[in-house]
Design an enzyme around this catalytic site. Structure first.
Site, PDB file in Angstrom:
ATOM      1  N   LYS A 175      -1.182  30.158 -34.752  1.00  0.00           N
ATOM      2  CA  LYS A 175      -1.538  29.367 -33.573  1.00  0.00           C
ATOM      3  C   LYS A 175      -0.694  29.781 -32.366  1.00  0.00           C
ATOM      4  CE  LYS A 175      -0.630  25.829 -36.080  1.00  0.00           C
ATOM      5  NZ  LYS A 175      -0.400  24.486 -36.684  1.00  0.00           N
ATOM      6  N   THR A 208       0.769  15.988 -27.277  1.00  0.00           N
ATOM      7  CA  THR A 208       0.389  17.010 -28.262  1.00  0.00           C
ATOM      8  C   THR A 208       0.907  16.694 -29.659  1.00  0.00           C
ATOM      9  OG1 THR A 208       2.348  18.292 -27.648  1.00  0.00           O
ATOM     10  CG2 THR A 208       0.283  18.848 -26.532  1.00  0.00           C
ATOM     11  N   GLY A 210       0.919  15.843 -33.283  1.00  0.00           N
ATOM     12  CA  GLY A 210      -0.085  15.903 -34.335  1.00  0.00           C
ATOM     13  C   GLY A 210      -1.133  16.977 -34.174  1.00  0.00           C
ATOM     14  N   THR A 211      -0.930  17.895 -33.234  1.00  0.00           N
ATOM     15  CA  THR A 211      -1.941  18.939 -33.018  1.00  0.00           C
ATOM     16  C   THR A 211      -2.119  19.827 -34.252  1.00  0.00           C
ATOM     17  OG1 THR A 211      -0.207  20.246 -31.933  1.00  0.00           O
ATOM     18  CG2 THR A 211      -1.744  19.067 -30.504  1.00  0.00           C
ATOM     19  N   GLY A 212      -1.008  20.218 -34.884  1.00  0.00           N
ATOM     20  CA  GLY A 212      -1.100  21.087 -36.056  1.00  0.00           C
ATOM     21  C   GLY A 212      -1.793  20.407 -37.215  1.00  0.00           C
ATOM     22  N   CYS A 213      -1.452  19.146 -37.447  1.00  0.00           N
ATOM     23  CA  CYS A 213      -2.101  18.371 -38.516  1.00  0.00           C
ATOM     24  C   CYS A 213      -3.592  18.270 -38.270  1.00  0.00           C
ATOM     25  CB  CYS A 213      -1.495  16.970 -38.598  1.00  0.00           C
ATOM     26  SG  CYS A 213       0.293  16.919 -38.811  1.00  0.00           S
TER      27      CYS A 213
END
Length: 273
Positions: A175, A208, A210-213
């Site tokens: 990412k 932002t 929790g974006t990865g989750c």
């Protein structure tokens, strides 16, 4: 109508922006029945993590067993696993049930900087979890930890993807959200032979958390419905971009993303066509 089912194996975020809370919201928005196996309870909010209370590996394994032997799993994702014992237990259950649509989000550090994975657990992740996963979705700092290299350029990203893929993951998505030197947030997908880029405008926002989750949960949801990896990543990119673009502005720190923005955006666009 077939009911598609996705399992999240991750930690709880008491603030509701990340972890299993974000995963289950994402599953629901993408019309997939969500289930969970809790790996840890965290006391956290938009300002940071105030405490981490891990589960015993046996408790994690038992949760997965309960879901697997009764309800079934079309796809799953892992998030915060915290220690090597939990990682080994999770990988054993994945092998036991022969689940092949596995998305690994190698959660290591919270948005505020708190460690969410013990240092010695990185080796366990590379040894036990990556070989049984279909897609792994590290951000740039996580990719650097997994590879032991500094990542500054697109060529660095490609080399890092090759090294991570060599650990057993079939697909690698590095990412680009942490690469603040670019006007676009560029994610790199590697399938073992070809590279694909997914770009979106970089948003100037602190919302932002929790974006990865959310991104990895969206991939898992699409895989559960039968999508190919490229399609799943493409939808996940759109989902997270919408979630960031329409902020909820909750809390006094890094606010959560807006999980219902994707469907609201699609409904609005469908009314215009």
């Amino acid at each position: 109508m077939k009911m598609f089912k996705a399992l999240t194996i991750a930690g709880s975020d008491s603030g509701g922006g990340a972890g299993i809370q974000a995963d289950l919201k994402t599953f629901q928005e993408l019309k997939v029945f969500g289930m969970s196996a809790l790996t840890a309870v965290t006391a956290q909010n938009t300002l940071g993590v105030q405490g981490v209370f891990p589960m015993e590996a046996e408790a994690v394994a038992k949760q997965i067993q309960s879901v697997g032997e009764d309800i079934g799993v079309d796809a799953l994702k892992t998030g915060m696993l915290f220690n090597a014992e939990i990682i080994e237990a999770v990988s054993e259950k994945i092998k036991q049930f022969r689940w092949d649509k596995v998305v690994v989000d190698p959660v290591m550090i919270a948005k505020g900087g708190a460690p969410l994975l013990q240092q010695e657990a990185v080796s366990a992740m590379k040894e036990y979890l990556l070989p049984v996963c279909l897609v792994v979705t590290p951000n740039l700092p996580e990719a650097e930890v997994l590879t032991g290299m500094s990542i500054k350029s697109i060529n660095d990203k490609k080399e890092a993807a090759r090294r991570i893929q060599a650990n057993g993951a079939k697909y690698v998505v590095i990412k680009g959200g942490h690469d603040e030197n670019t006007k676009e947030a560029v994610d790199l997908l590697f399938d073992g032979s070809e590279f694909e880029l997914f770009s979106s405008p970089r948003m100037n926002t602190r919302n932002t958390h929790g974006t990865g989750c959310t991104f990895s949960a969206a991939i898992a949801a699409q895989l559960a419905k039968g999508a190919a990896v490229y399609e799943a990543v493409s939808v996940a990119k759109e989902f997270i971009q919408a979630a960031i673009t329409e902020p909820l502005s909750i809390g006094n720190g890094h606010g959560p993303t807006n999980h219902w923005a994707f469907n609201l955006k699609n409904k609005a666009e469908s009314r215009l066509t």
